[in-house]
Scaffold this active site. Structure first.
Site, PDB file in Angstrom:
ATOM      1  N   HIS A 132       9.295   7.406  -0.334  1.00 49.18           N
ATOM      2  CA  HIS A 132       7.887   7.206  -0.139  1.00 49.18           C
ATOM      3  C   HIS A 132       6.825   6.575  -1.057  1.00 49.18           C
ATOM      4  CE1 HIS A 132       6.260   9.744  -3.714  1.00 49.18           C
ATOM      5  NE2 HIS A 132       7.613   9.903  -3.737  1.00 49.18           N
ATOM      6  N   CYS A 133       5.863   6.021  -0.377  1.00 48.79           N
ATOM      7  CA  CYS A 133       4.782   5.369  -1.399  1.00 48.79           C
ATOM      8  C   CYS A 133       3.577   6.256  -1.707  1.00 48.79           C
ATOM      9  CB  CYS A 133       4.562   4.041  -1.065  1.00 48.79           C
ATOM     10  SG  CYS A 133       3.550   4.154   0.786  1.00 48.79           S
ATOM     11  N   VAL A 134       2.567   5.606  -2.064  1.00 43.48           N
ATOM     12  CA  VAL A 134       1.271   6.313  -2.397  1.00 43.48           C
ATOM     13  C   VAL A 134       1.073   7.135  -1.386  1.00 43.48           C
ATOM     14  CG1 VAL A 134      -1.218   6.195  -3.250  1.00 43.48           C
ATOM     15  CG2 VAL A 134       0.628   4.787  -4.177  1.00 43.48           C
ATOM     16  N   THR A 135       0.829   6.723   0.002  1.00 43.04           N
ATOM     17  CA  THR A 135       0.365   7.242   1.126  1.00 43.04           C
ATOM     18  C   THR A 135       1.339   7.580   2.312  1.00 43.04           C
ATOM     19  OG1 THR A 135      -0.103   5.335   2.047  1.00 43.04           O
ATOM     20  CG2 THR A 135      -1.852   6.505   0.660  1.00 43.04           C
ATOM     21  N   ARG A 136       2.492   7.159   2.117  1.00 47.23           N
ATOM     22  CA  ARG A 136       3.495   6.934   3.399  1.00 47.23           C
ATOM     23  C   ARG A 136       4.830   7.660   3.125  1.00 47.23           C
ATOM     24  NH1 ARG A 136       2.733   0.925   4.265  1.00 47.23           N
ATOM     25  NH2 ARG A 136       1.691   1.197   2.289  1.00 47.23           N
TER      26      ARG A 136
END
Length: 471
Positions: free
Chosen positions: A27-31
């Site tokens: 995952h990244c910051v939002t996804r």
């Protein structure tokens, strides 16, 4: 709340084809980012109907599910547990996803992997340069004078800000060298040294190359009768990219063949020496000419038919984001900045982001779905601040007509600012704060372009939405 996250994770895993369809996930910051065995098994309708999901899309071989900042890490932990995959690094998932890419997509992804890690430094530098422009630009607050001309006490403050801001661009090859060599599998430290080598103070500064050439005063090295120009590559991208690839290949080759007892004495010295010689004698001159040729192509188009150039780039930038190919134009932006002192492409990017946000906000008035209303508002604001994925993939592409309305607004805005020769001496935040990175003398036409990018997509989206209802 924990139980809800677990339930959401189970539904997401089921919607992406079950745990057997997940090769890796991170995952990244939002996804959430999935590397899937078969994306055809994804049930997008099931995903879109979940309250926790703000949108989903496929890009660069990864299927990405927009969750939102803060919540995504909690959902990811449950997804990893439900799927039985354990937590994975971004590199693991990227490696798994690359199996689904064709050669062109892999090349584009490579550029993205190189530039994305250094973007925070460059965007920060762009914003600081914007502050310096406000303090030093004549005619902004006073008729013919700048702030520092009227208020002398601010002169040194502006000078310090300018030094801080210019550092990232002055030593850009060092940043790119670090990121590129790391991406190609070599030692990032050697990449930094290689990049700094190309901007060494003993070399003729690239910014003064044209003037020195006109004066016939370019210093050279005499290598047994072969005269090599003693020139630096400040702001240049192509020389360090190709040199980094060569350095990484040589280092990997030597590491596999040199005995551990003498690696320290052989690998790094030989790698840097060979790469350095080839960078100054072959790679640099060839790629310098290639970079100038690329610059010439773009400047010719935008000088000869600026309206057509602005229209096409404004209309196509958002579709380029979908494919991931927009990252390739970062190199063009840097090349333009190095060659002519600014880029006319990046301001159009900013208008495209604003247009996507405007279309998303218009959907808030058209829809009766509370979830869509909330996502339209949050994603629209996000796009105005330069982050367009939630607006594009969560709203505009889902309904399609808002996406085309945004393309139209960006194209018209692109035409206006291009014929008015709006330039950015650096890149910055690609949204409403973008004016900080624009030459102060061109703020007026850029603000008009921003107004076009705000109004046209908003109105078009409303009109198209109401016409669809009448059918």
């Amino acid at each position: 709340m924990a139980n809800q996250n677990r339930q959401d994770a189970e539904k997401i895993v089921d919607a992406v084809g079950g745990k057997d369809n997940i090769a890796s996930a991170t995952h990244c910051v939002t996804r959430l980012r999935f590397a899937l065995h078969d994306e055809k098994k994804v049930n997008k309708e099931q995903l879109e109907n979940m309250d926790v999901v703000k949108g989903s899309f496929s890009a660069n071989g990864q299927f990405q599910v927009v969750i939102g900042q803060g919540l995504v890490d909690k959902v990811y932990a449950d997804v990893a547990d439900v799927a039985g995959i354990g937590t994975a690094t971004k590199e693991d998932t990227k490696a798994a996803a690359e199996k689904n890419l064709n050669p062109i997509q892999r090349a584009v992804k490579t550029l993205a992997d190189i530039f994305i890690p250094i973007l925070p430094a460059l965007v920060t530098a762009g914003l600081l340069m914007g502050i310096n422009n406000i303090l030093t630009g004549p005619g902004i607050f006073y008729d013919d004078k700048s702030v520092v001309d009227v208020h002398k006490q601010w002169k040194d403050v502006a000078s310090i800000i300018n030094t801080i801001a210019n550092t990232a661009f002055t030593f850009l090859p060092g940043l790119v060298g670090w990121s590129a060599v790391k991406r190609f599998g070599g030692s990032p430290l050697l990449g930094i040294v290689l990049g700094l080598m190309l901007v060494h103070p003993d070399l003729l500064n690239a910014w003064g190359y044209a003037e020195a050439k006109e004066a016939g005063n370019i210093p050279t090295w005499n290598l047994f009768g072969w005269h090599v120009e003693k020139v630096g590559y400040q702001g240049q991208i192509l020389p360090i990219l190709f040199a980094s690839l060569l350095l990484a290949k040589i280092e990997v080759f030597l590491n596999k063949r040199v005995h551990d007892s003498i690696k320290l004495l052989v690998v790094a010295p030989v790698t840097l020496l060979v790469t350095g010689f080839l960078a100054f004698t072959v790679i640099g001159p060839i790629t310098f000419g290639l970079g100038n040729a690329i610059t010439h192509v773009f400047t010719t188009i935008f000088d000869t038919v600026p309206a057509i150039g602005g229209f096409i780039y404004g209309a196509l930038y958002a579709p380029l984001v979908i494919t991931g190919m927009h990252h390739t134009f970062l190199a063009v932006d840097f090349q333009l900045i190095a060659s002519i002192g600014g880029t006319f492409l990046w301001p159009i990017l900013a208008l495209s982001n604003i247009a996507q946000g405007s279309s998303a906000l218009a959907m808030m008035l058209l829809t009766k779905d509370d979830k869509i209303k909330g996502l339209s508002l949050s994603s629209g604001i996000s796009a105005f601040l330069g982050i367009t994925e939630p607006a594009m993939f969560g709203i505009n592409l889902r309904f399609r007509f808002p996406f085309f309305a945004a393309m139209a607004g960006a194209a018209i805005g692109g035409v206006y600012i291009t014929i008015n020769k709006v330039m950015a001496p650096s890149i910055g935040v690609g949204g409403l704060p973008a004016f900080f990175s624009i030459v102060p003398q061109k703020w007026g036409p850029f603000f008009v372009g921003m107004a076009i990018a705000l109004v046209v997509p908003f109105v078009l989206t409303l009109i198209l939405g109401k016409l669809r209802r009448q059918k």
